[in-house]
Design an enzyme around this catalytic site. Sequence first.
Site, PDB file in Angstrom:
ATOM      1  N   LYS A  94      37.785  32.613  46.103  1.00 38.35           N
ATOM      2  CA  LYS A  94      37.446  31.860  45.035  1.00 38.35           C
ATOM      3  C   LYS A  94      38.006  32.027  43.680  1.00 38.35           C
ATOM      4  O   LYS A  94      38.078  31.011  42.879  1.00 38.35           O
ATOM      5  CB  LYS A  94      35.776  32.176  45.085  1.00 38.35           C
ATOM      6  N   GLU A 116      26.772  26.911  37.873  1.00 33.98           N
ATOM      7  CA  GLU A 116      25.707  27.187  38.825  1.00 33.98           C
ATOM      8  C   GLU A 116      26.075  28.026  39.761  1.00 33.98           C
ATOM      9  O   GLU A 116      27.297  28.104  40.198  1.00 33.98           O
ATOM     10  CB  GLU A 116      24.775  26.127  39.432  1.00 33.98           C
ATOM     11  N   SER A 382      38.959  34.221  54.638  1.00 34.69           N
ATOM     12  CA  SER A 382      38.747  33.626  53.334  1.00 34.69           C
ATOM     13  C   SER A 382      38.315  34.783  52.345  1.00 34.69           C
ATOM     14  O   SER A 382      38.462  34.686  51.078  1.00 34.69           O
ATOM     15  CB  SER A 382      38.097  32.572  53.018  1.00 34.69           C
TER      16      SER A 382
HETATM   17  C1  LIG Z   1      32.415  30.876  49.087  1.00 35.13           C
HETATM   18  C2  LIG Z   1      33.076  31.252  50.307  1.00 35.13           C
HETATM   19  C3  LIG Z   1      33.483  30.372  51.369  1.00 35.13           C
HETATM   20  C4  LIG Z   1      33.078  28.830  51.394  1.00 35.13           C
HETATM   21  O1  LIG Z   1      33.772  28.077  50.474  1.00 35.13           O
HETATM   22  P1  LIG Z   1      34.685  26.772  50.652  1.00 35.13           P
HETATM   23  O2  LIG Z   1      34.851  26.046  49.432  1.00 35.13           O
HETATM   24  O3  LIG Z   1      34.283  26.185  52.092  1.00 35.13           O
HETATM   25  O4  LIG Z   1      35.920  27.523  51.104  1.00 35.13           O
HETATM   26  C5  LIG Z   1      34.072  30.612  52.465  1.00 35.13           C
HETATM   27  N1  LIG Z   1      34.685  32.037  52.521  1.00 35.13           N
HETATM   28  C6  LIG Z   1      34.089  32.885  51.610  1.00 35.13           C
HETATM   29  C7  LIG Z   1      34.741  34.417  51.735  1.00 35.13           C
HETATM   30  C8  LIG Z   1      33.543  32.734  50.448  1.00 35.13           C
HETATM   31  O5  LIG Z   1      32.978  33.367  49.427  1.00 35.13           O
END
Ligand SMILES: *Cc1c(COP(=O)(O)O)cnc(C)c1O
Length: 400
Positions: A94, A116, A382
Amino acid sequence: MSSYFKNTPDRKGFFGEYGGAMLPPPLIPHFKEIEEAYDRLSKSGEFIKDLKYIRKHFQGRPTPVSYLRNLSEISGGAQIYAKREDLNHTGAHKLNHCMAEALLARHMGKTKLIAETGAGQHGVALATAAAYFGMECEIHMGEVDMKKEYPNVVRMKLLGATVVAVTDGARTLKEAVDSAFGSYLGQADKALFGIGSVVGPHPFPKMVRDFQKIVGMEAREQFLEMTGELPDIVAACVGGGSNAMGLFAGFIDDEDVALYGVEPLGTSTSLGDHAATITYGEDGDIHAFRTLVLKDSEGNPAPVNTIASGLDYPGVGPEHAHLHKIGRVNYTTATDKEALDAFYRLSSKEGIIPALESAHAVAFAMREASNHPGCSILLNLSGRGDKDLDYVVETHGFGE
Ligand SMILES: *Cc1c(COP(=O)(O)O)cnc(C)c1O
């Protein structure tokens, strides 16, 4: 080489029939201002240079690609690799778009960021960016979510943000969105709204995708260097879809690379038990753009459920709806149980504790590996799982 990105989205922000900006009239000039600024700045040498500097010297990019030898062995068949966005500063992808949104705000002469947050992850990333740039930050969060995700409230406050408790309606994400937009409208001359995924009205789905592209660009080069080839399969979890668009961006013009988006199937396929919007949704509008939506019997966004709070959204980025429609990306699901199993496996076999969101992509790779002997799978890790430890251990213990 013809590039998918050249004409997608179109000038009005449509990915095929999805996207656009269905804004209330008072917001239209502000989004126009953002669009024009982004058009100009995305071609500016200074903006690009600033962003490169931040990625290298603050975020810690490039993040590596890791070969998951032990997980590949126990899964049997394909070789599994992970792009390590868990090693990005603040522990998830993010920050890639939050730092860029803050840089955009700075170049536009804004002094404040507003957004938000649901579980608090986006709020923490944006508050981090605001601190770096010395900007004010105002995060709207439902009172119910503030109780549930208290450590993130503490983080945001430590980072200098003002957390506005939203007490309307169900006191969760939807009310927080309305509250944040209301506040933004009153101070749009000095503030930028920072959207947390490839969702919302144009230009955000395009802009956030562009800011996340670095994930795929790095991964393609790193994978080629490691193996001499491109991966056969590339996979990422999909909530709003930003980490997936980031990784897919590196491979979308490579027709031989199969792309998979993994949606959360929660506890069952019944409406209300999952958040698998592309798999089970229908065309509709949500938050001022057209996409696929999970709807209740009255046509309103349905309640959703998943163990991964970051995937908890009854809509999806319009570009994913488009890539589904044209068949370039395959969308599939993983259940809470599969994600939890993957969470434990990656932790104990590889020494990497994944976010529960990312564990959905790991679950997919583990499942598909045996169907694809001799192939390679690159997944997007992610984020890291520190935020999920207490919940997982309290509710499910330490695994078998
Ligand atoms: C917020 C989040 C997501 C989901 O968000 P996307 O916009 O679908 O990528 C995925 N993995 C992590 C670790 C997150 O914090």
